[in-house]
Design a protein around this motif. Structure first.
Motif, PDB file in Angstrom:
ATOM      1  N   LYS A  46      42.151   4.106  -3.679  1.00 43.21           N
ATOM      2  CA  LYS A  46      40.867   4.303  -4.650  1.00 43.21           C
ATOM      3  C   LYS A  46      41.393   5.262  -5.950  1.00 43.21           C
ATOM      4  O   LYS A  46      40.725   5.281  -6.593  1.00 43.21           O
ATOM      5  CB  LYS A  46      39.931   5.409  -3.387  1.00 43.21           C
ATOM      6  N   GLU A  50      39.549   4.828  -9.203  1.00 37.80           N
ATOM      7  CA  GLU A  50      39.198   5.806 -10.067  1.00 37.80           C
ATOM      8  C   GLU A  50      40.004   5.987 -11.494  1.00 37.80           C
ATOM      9  O   GLU A  50      39.198   5.981 -12.798  1.00 37.80           O
ATOM     10  CB  GLU A  50      39.396   7.174  -9.625  1.00 37.80           C
ATOM     11  N   ALA A  53      39.254   2.992 -13.692  1.00 33.76           N
ATOM     12  CA  ALA A  53      37.609   3.332 -14.027  1.00 33.76           C
ATOM     13  C   ALA A  53      37.779   4.111 -15.534  1.00 33.76           C
ATOM     14  O   ALA A  53      36.957   4.142 -16.605  1.00 33.76           O
ATOM     15  CB  ALA A  53      36.545   3.871 -12.987  1.00 33.76           C
ATOM     16  N   VAL A  54      38.218   5.611 -15.251  1.00 29.31           N
ATOM     17  CA  VAL A  54      38.350   6.020 -16.510  1.00 29.31           C
ATOM     18  C   VAL A  54      39.309   6.011 -18.163  1.00 29.31           C
ATOM     19  O   VAL A  54      38.180   5.570 -19.123  1.00 29.31           O
ATOM     20  CB  VAL A  54      38.692   7.599 -16.185  1.00 29.31           C
ATOM     21  N   ASP A 110      30.400  -0.552  -3.651  1.00 25.93           N
ATOM     22  CA  ASP A 110      31.442   0.413  -3.301  1.00 25.93           C
ATOM     23  C   ASP A 110      32.122   0.509  -1.828  1.00 25.93           C
ATOM     24  O   ASP A 110      31.686   0.453  -1.141  1.00 25.93           O
ATOM     25  CB  ASP A 110      31.198   1.730  -4.120  1.00 25.93           C
ATOM     26  N   LEU A 127      35.179  -0.865  -6.833  1.00 29.27           N
ATOM     27  CA  LEU A 127      34.715   0.569  -7.645  1.00 29.27           C
ATOM     28  C   LEU A 127      33.576  -0.414  -8.982  1.00 29.27           C
ATOM     29  O   LEU A 127      34.291  -0.872  -9.547  1.00 29.27           O
ATOM     30  CB  LEU A 127      35.496   1.373  -7.835  1.00 29.27           C
ATOM     31  N   ILE A 129      31.178   0.695 -11.628  1.00 27.18           N
ATOM     32  CA  ILE A 129      30.640   1.222 -13.476  1.00 27.18           C
ATOM     33  C   ILE A 129      30.076   1.670 -13.194  1.00 27.18           C
ATOM     34  O   ILE A 129      29.236   0.500 -14.400  1.00 27.18           O
ATOM     35  CB  ILE A 129      32.334   1.568 -14.389  1.00 27.18           C
TER      36      ILE A 129
END
Length: 450
Positions: A46, A50, A53-54, A110, A127, A129
């Motif tokens: 996870k 994340e 994703a950033v 998700d 995940l 976006i």
């Protein structure tokens, strides 16, 4: 298969308990470690998703997503995770080193999912976006977590494996633990029919103390039984030898007698001897039948007055022939808890004994009265009585008073005493006041029904 050896049974049970404990510990450790490691790895998936994703959002804003993919591919790092970023038109935008070009999981929501490709199982975190319409997949192979779990569990469980070889010492420990039992067995083995002393081994284990106590009680009962049988054998030999020898002499005299009178006298003596022998045998059989434990199991509540009347009725022909009056002084009914047959034998012996010593024309009195928690019974005769120094002596087997002219076995009062004691009673003799004669006093407690 039935294991008859207690030592082997203990060894098997303890060994199985150790194996069960070891297996339970192994299983629980494996489950708990696997759960905790998977939780950590899930958190890692996870977190990486994340971060990815950033980074993806940043590169999208800088419009150099292709350069980011090139840098990621040429980094030279050996990534333990598979990384993918898919566009909304199912185009693979970012692909981590070693990551296949096809989608890692069919799940688009998700969260976590399990997938299988290239013949291996994988844990995948997805995940989305949403603002850029991209979907991220981060995966780690199950084999990685399983290898870590296996390594950790082995490190934890290995010390427990030492217990298994040590279990071989159990046989020695059990052998030592059974030493007191072997000592008790040796002491029991030393017992014989002529050596029945109680087993008094030191340091008897608490677990077998009750068994040893019961064994000692059995040895005591056996000793009493053997002594009783020995006494009975001695009594039989003593009592039968004399009358049989006498009858043989009289038989010879009858056969060789010169006159009818001599032969008739011999036959008369033989008849008298046979009657005496019959009486002795009956008394001996009564003594042999007095087995306390067995008789106590046959206790019942009965009317003592009815038993006394039956006994005196049976003896009445003897009383008539001797012209002796018999008197029963009692209430209409008195109940007693005991063995009816033994009480009848006891009363019969008392009255017959009194009849034997009471002169013709006199009286025998039998008194039965209720007493505090029991029954008081007295048999009174008009005979010569018994000297004070012989009052206890006459209760012993085969003891007859010096100068006694009446025929007897010397067993009557000893039988009375045994039956009285069998009913937890007591007996004593006393002289009549102001007159010749003897009073036999008995007290029989009113035992509760068992």
């Amino acid at each position: 298969m039935i294991i008859r050896s207690i030592r082997l049974r203990l060894l098997v049970m303890i060994s199985l308990s150790i194996l069960l404990l070891w297996g339970t510990t192994f299983g629980f450790t494996w489950w708990r470690t696997s759960r905790d490691i998977n939780l950590v790895y899930d958190a890692e998936l996870k977190l990486v998703a994340e971060l990815l994703a950033v980074a993806t959002e940043h590169e999208l804003e800088e419009l150099d997503l292709e350069d980011y993919q090139i840098n990621l591919s040429e980094s030279g790092y050996d990534f333990p995770l598979l990384l993918q970023v898919w566009s909304d038109d199912n185009k693979l935008v970012i692909q981590g080193p070693g990551t296949p070009g096809y989608v890692l999981t069919s799940s688009v929501d998700d969260g976590y999912s399990d997938s299988e490709f290239d013949g291996e199982g994988w844990r995948v975190y997805t995940l989305n976006i949403t603002q850029h319409n991209y979907r991220i997949h981060v995966a780690r192979g199950h084999a990685v977590s399983e290898a870590l779990v296996s390594s950790f569990v082995q490190d934890v469980v290995k010390p427990l494996l030492i217990v298994l070889p040590l279990s071989g010492m159990l046989w020695f420990i059990i052998q030592q633990g059974f030493r007191p039992l072997r000592s008790v067995s040796r002491l029991i083995g030393e017992r014989d029919y002529d050596y029945l002393n109680p087993v008094t081994a030191e340091h008897i284990p608490e677990e077998v103390a009750d068994l040893v106590d019961e064994l000692n009680a059995l040895l005591k009962r056996l000793k009493v039984s053997i002594e009783r049988n020995n006494r009975f054998t001695a009594d039989v030999a003593h009592e039968l030898r004399t009358p049989i020898a006498g009858m043989l002499v009289q038989m010879q005299s009858s056969v060789t007698g010169r006159t009818d009178a001599e032969r008739e006298k011999g036959l008369t003596q033989i008849n008298k001897g046979l009657n005496h022998l019959n009486h002795v045998v009956n008394q001996l059989l009564i003594l042999a039948s007095i087995e306390p434990e067995k008789i106590r199991m046959q206790f019942e509540v009965f009317d003592l007055i009815s038993v006394a009347e039956d006994v005196m009725s049976d003896i009445s022909p003897m009383a008539l022939s001797k012209r002796v009056e018999m008197e029963l002084i009692a209430d209409d009914q008195i109940e007693l808890n005991g063995n009816r047959e033994m009480i009848a034998i006891m009363l019969s012996n008392l009255v017959t004994n009194a009849m034997k010593f009471t002169p013709s024309g006199n009286k025998i009195s039998v008194s039965i009265k209720t007493h505090y928690k029991g029954v008081k019974l007295a048999v009174e005769d008009s005979g010569p009585g018994i000297p004070d120094d012989k009052k206890k002596w006459v209760f012993e087997r085969l003891n007859r008073l010096p100068g006694e002219t009446e025929s007897g076995s010397g067993l009557g009062l000893s039988i009375v005493k045994e039956i009285c004691e069998l009913h937890q009673g007591n007996i004593n003799l006393q002289d009549r006041k102001d007159e010749t004669g003897l009073i036999v006093n008995l007290f029989l407690p009113q035992l509760r029904e068992s």
